[in-house]
Design a protein around this motif. Sequence first.
Motif, PDB file in Angstrom:
ATOM      1  N   GLY A  33      48.962 103.252 133.661  1.00 40.62           N
ATOM      2  CA  GLY A  33      47.613 102.683 134.014  1.00 40.62           C
ATOM      3  C   GLY A  33      46.797 103.397 134.858  1.00 40.62           C
ATOM      4  O   GLY A  33      47.120 104.626 135.081  1.00 40.62           O
ATOM      5  N   GLY A  34      45.639 102.928 135.333  1.00 41.01           N
ATOM      6  CA  GLY A  34      44.780 103.484 136.109  1.00 41.01           C
ATOM      7  C   GLY A  34      45.181 103.369 137.635  1.00 41.01           C
ATOM      8  O   GLY A  34      46.146 103.186 137.822  1.00 41.01           O
ATOM      9  N   HIS A  35      44.137 103.297 138.572  1.00 34.06           N
ATOM     10  CA  HIS A  35      44.192 103.500 139.716  1.00 34.06           C
ATOM     11  C   HIS A  35      44.258 102.105 140.397  1.00 34.06           C
ATOM     12  O   HIS A  35      43.351 101.288 140.824  1.00 34.06           O
ATOM     13  N   ALA A  36      45.569 101.393 140.570  1.00 34.82           N
ATOM     14  CA  ALA A  36      45.787 100.146 140.781  1.00 34.82           C
ATOM     15  C   ALA A  36      47.173 100.013 141.159  1.00 34.82           C
ATOM     16  O   ALA A  36      48.001 100.603 140.665  1.00 34.82           O
ATOM     17  N   TYR A  37      47.666  98.800 141.874  1.00 33.17           N
ATOM     18  CA  TYR A  37      49.016  98.380 141.911  1.00 33.17           C
ATOM     19  C   TYR A  37      49.264  97.717 140.710  1.00 33.17           C
ATOM     20  O   TYR A  37      48.468  96.951 140.103  1.00 33.17           O
ATOM     21  N   ARG A  38      50.521  97.737 140.215  1.00 31.16           N
ATOM     22  CA  ARG A  38      51.090  96.754 139.302  1.00 31.16           C
ATOM     23  C   ARG A  38      52.564  96.589 139.634  1.00 31.16           C
ATOM     24  O   ARG A  38      53.157  97.017 140.500  1.00 31.16           O
TER      25      ARG A  38
END
Length: 668
Positions: A343-348
């Motif tokens: 994914g991109g620049h984020a929390y998951r």
Amino acid sequence: MSRNHRVFWCAVIGTGFFLTGFVDAREPKSKATLGDRMMQSYLAAETEKIEAEFLPMVRSRADFESMRGRLKREYMDMLGLWPVPSKTPLHAVTTSRLDQGDYQVENIHFQSIPGLYVTGNLYRPARLNPGEKHPAVLYVCGHSTRGRNGNKTAYQDHGIWFAQHGYVCLIIDTLQMGEIAAIHHGTYREQRWWWHSRGYTSAGVECWNGVRALDYLAARPDVDVQRMAVTGISGGGAATFWIAAADDRVRVAVPVSGMADLQSYVTDRVVDGHCDCMFLYNTYRWHWSTIAALLCPRPMLFMNSNNDAIFPMDANERVINRLERLYAFYGAGDRVDSVVSIGGHAYRRDLRASAFRFINTYLQNDSSEVRDSESGLAPDGGENPRIALESLRVFPEDNDIPTDQINTRVDELFVPQADVTLPGRGEFESWKRNLLKKLKQYTFRDWPNIDGLEPVRSSQKGWMLESTEQHIWAASKAIRDRGTDKLWIWVLNPEEADVAEIPEWAESVIGDEDVLLFAPRGVGPTAWERRNPPNTVERSLALIGRTVDTGRVLDVCVAVARRAGESGKQIGLMGRAEAGIVAAYASLLMPKVHSIVVSDPPSTHLPSPRFSEGGPHLLNVTRVLDIPEALGMLAPRKLILLGGDSVFQRTHKIYQLSGFADSLDWSP
């Protein structure tokens, strides 16, 4: 990837957040000029030189330990934190409390230095037994815009999870996006290039605020000081490195999307996507991964996402591989690990679960799988937070904000500036040597050797181009050549590149002597495109221990060395405003300069009424001296000052103390 890497290929949608000032570093650029090509080649070559090897002298644990003290001092120095600031009283205040059932929240503030207010939310278990001490987590925030509520409120889910699992968790606002909003983007978009001269970076403030947050936690009766961790994403990921490298009380560090390397930032221009708080000024020209090396051998989980445009995977792999080799010298390869999510620049979910599990492992001796990593999130996934943002304000109303706050002008106060004592009678030469030594340490460090440097020459539109260091060109043209015994090199400002006549201020002092126009890098034929933001070239230079103006000083030095050797003439330097001061610094470094003329001199490298941006911009220079002292150091050589305010009485006094008062001609 190495065997230590745990890669979770999971595309669960995570909690989103905002990036302030994001620019895609890989967007198509306009047609490059000579100056653009020149600087990109130069930056790439210097980056390759700096990062050719990672800690090449380290072949064992003992090797690294022998360097650690020096590296720690240099690191703090590059953040503007050496000597380490005094730990003044925190004056911590809890302004309100929230009872949330199984956890409580305390809205607190403290002062990291007098008047610099740090606002935060402290999450803790609801029930505290007398004398019971809990592990603590300092959570540092990324660039999430929450306005007057502060960006700490965007990460409440982390505080909730930690409190529900037996931790005391303090989430603190950043300087720019806190309740008392100040400035991070001084060089990114605010044209505060004097930050370079002052040696101030917003990263230094974030580091120090974090260190003092640890002081606050350590003083609480419910915190076990032997079990403290720090974590955060993006700007918080970078701050995790800043704080953990500065303070050994951090037992565990979990930076999420917080560090790349110079190849990524500079050569690939990923610097364009980053705030100033992500960077220190690389005075000592460090391999960037050395910052992370200071955490070794403490447990660290290096986390990233595979499609993160501002923390690309190639850099991620280079950094973790370097760290694993270093940790191996300690027999601690199991303490450094990497998690990569899709994914991109984020929390998951996978990132959260991995971070929580890693911290549990080392602070609670519990390595079991975390199955409730989303327990702190709102049921709808985060659109409606569990706790109303306004209730997490430390200062509920605007008129509650302390009137003695210095947050909004901390850049003017944070880094101590030089207080230069003038020499006593007979002490001028030793005084000058000491200051020149400091300038070479802080401002003109690791310069190329210009002796015997063979020029490469070409021509363009009436200018002669000549190389002054690898990949760099300066330009010159004779404006008067009468065969006299003295040659004046007139150093140009960018706006003077089209001049055709010698100005009146110069004619009055140089007479009929020969004059050469000199356009250092970025002036005239070698000008590069500037976009504000993100000011790619200027900000990249600070990451390799340079500025535009330190480069221009070098260009002038090379020009002096060549003309003195080729013509045999006496060499004089002259210039107006900032270029005149560039010429003066070149003269300090080049004894071959016979005399110097400066018209309309700025009185300081910092902002002033006549020069709002200060100037010129030389890395860390005001930590050593300011313009009046630099000009005074030119004694006994002839110095002609045309204009300037009363501050140059100090220059006059230095010339008197040198015993060569007659060599200064000052016309206010």
